[in-house]
Design a protein around this motif. Sequence first.
Motif, PDB file in Angstrom:
ATOM      1  N   ALA A   1      -4.683  -4.309   7.029  1.00  0.00           N
ATOM      2  CA  ALA A   1      -3.454  -4.307   6.236  1.00  0.00           C
ATOM      3  C   ALA A   1      -3.269  -2.996   5.491  1.00  0.00           C
ATOM      4  CB  ALA A   1      -3.460  -5.468   5.239  1.00  0.00           C
ATOM      5  N   MET A   2      -1.996  -2.599   5.401  1.00  0.00           N
ATOM      6  CA  MET A   2      -1.587  -1.470   4.571  1.00  0.00           C
ATOM      7  C   MET A   2      -1.074  -2.008   3.233  1.00  0.00           C
ATOM      8  SD  MET A   2      -1.773   1.578   6.058  1.00  0.00           S
ATOM      9  CE  MET A   2      -0.522   2.500   5.172  1.00  0.00           C
ATOM     10  N   ILE A   3      -1.424  -1.301   2.166  1.00  0.00           N
ATOM     11  CA  ILE A   3      -0.972  -1.660   0.829  1.00  0.00           C
ATOM     12  C   ILE A   3      -0.630  -0.387   0.078  1.00  0.00           C
ATOM     13  CG2 ILE A   3      -2.149  -3.877   0.536  1.00  0.00           C
ATOM     14  CD1 ILE A   3      -4.520  -2.402  -0.591  1.00  0.00           C
ATOM     15  N   GLU A   4       0.102  -0.521  -1.020  1.00  0.00           N
ATOM     16  CA  GLU A   4       0.456   0.662  -1.799  1.00  0.00           C
ATOM     17  C   GLU A   4      -0.759   1.219  -2.529  1.00  0.00           C
ATOM     18  OE1 GLU A   4       3.662   2.125  -5.217  1.00  0.00           O
ATOM     19  OE2 GLU A   4       3.667   0.059  -4.493  1.00  0.00           O
ATOM     20  N   ARG A   5      -1.523   0.337  -3.166  1.00  0.00           N
ATOM     21  CA  ARG A   5      -2.742   0.712  -3.890  1.00  0.00           C
ATOM     22  C   ARG A   5      -3.697  -0.471  -3.843  1.00  0.00           C
ATOM     23  NH1 ARG A   5       0.450   3.746  -7.805  1.00  0.00           N
ATOM     24  NH2 ARG A   5       1.292   5.389  -6.484  1.00  0.00           N
ATOM     25  N   GLY A   6      -4.951  -0.253  -4.292  1.00  0.00           N
ATOM     26  CA  GLY A   6      -5.874  -1.363  -4.491  1.00  0.00           C
ATOM     27  C   GLY A   6      -6.916  -1.578  -3.422  1.00  0.00           C
ATOM     28  N   GLY A   7      -6.978  -0.695  -2.421  1.00  0.00           N
ATOM     29  CA  GLY A   7      -7.866  -0.925  -1.293  1.00  0.00           C
ATOM     30  C   GLY A   7      -9.340  -0.698  -1.556  1.00  0.00           C
TER      31      GLY A   7
END
Length: 317
Positions: free
Chosen positions: A77-83
């Motif tokens: 998954a791609m996310i804006e932040r938080g990985g």
Amino acid sequence: MRAVQIREFGGPEVVQVRDLPDPVPAPSEVLVEVARSGVNFADSLLREDGYIASATLPLIPGGEVTGRTPDGRRVAAMIERGGYAERVAVPAAHAFPVPDGLDDVEAVALLAQGLTAWWLVHHTARVQPGDSVVVHAAAGGVGSLAIQLARLRGATRVIAVAGTQEKRDVATSLGADATVDPSADDLTAELIAANAGTPVDAVLEMTGGRVTDQSLAALAPFGRLAFYGMASRIEPEKVSLRALQRRSATVSGFWLMHAFARPELLEKAYAELATLVVAGELRVIHGGDYAMSEVRRVHEDLRTRNTIGKLVLDPST
């Protein structure tokens, strides 16, 4: 959960592993137990508040993960932040199924870097059979995949640009026909020489400054330059529309975040990339599998620009 948090902007010293509350998924999100977090050059720009999108502190960096959902599904998954965390809540629409045969590093590499390479080759630069294609940062995560995708698309000559002999050798092993050192005094002449003395059809460029300027000058009539980053942080010269008209050339920009307005196409692209990797037609370069406790070291390595391929963090260590 353990996660990497930034509370002030700066160098690698500002990334710190902390104990933070678990995320609570919204109705449109799914919780992922993270197996690997992707590390990208953009993370270092975010850390220094130099990224294309503004940032608010405190923040957890990291825009891509692979892992399992509570019901056991394996997703990327791609996310804006938080990985950079043990657990993360991701938009369900952006959680792509990961097929058997794809390891965790490969699953992450096909996200920001794989999808960028795919979009550049298929849409932004519109690579066609018979084209000559220049790939800058050719041994990096995007570049190493773009070389192969351009070849699969039917490019007859791929010219890889990379700053060290080791990186140029990697590009050659991936199918590049010729390599060029970006520090050449006359990069335009070197690119044309690498294309058997003729201007090139397409350029995938993410450096900025004179590299962009001299790459643009190497374009053939109807040539396309796809600009997708500015690692040097130096703006290229302003592009003259009249000069573009004289060669019927095109300059376009690309930022993957805009592509997420078309989730069905991205899911299709991810599935296509995964199929190619499982079939042995596309190779992901494993650039380094770091413990999350070593997050400062991976950011130091990013700063030296000596990394190759895909870098990941293991949140369990």
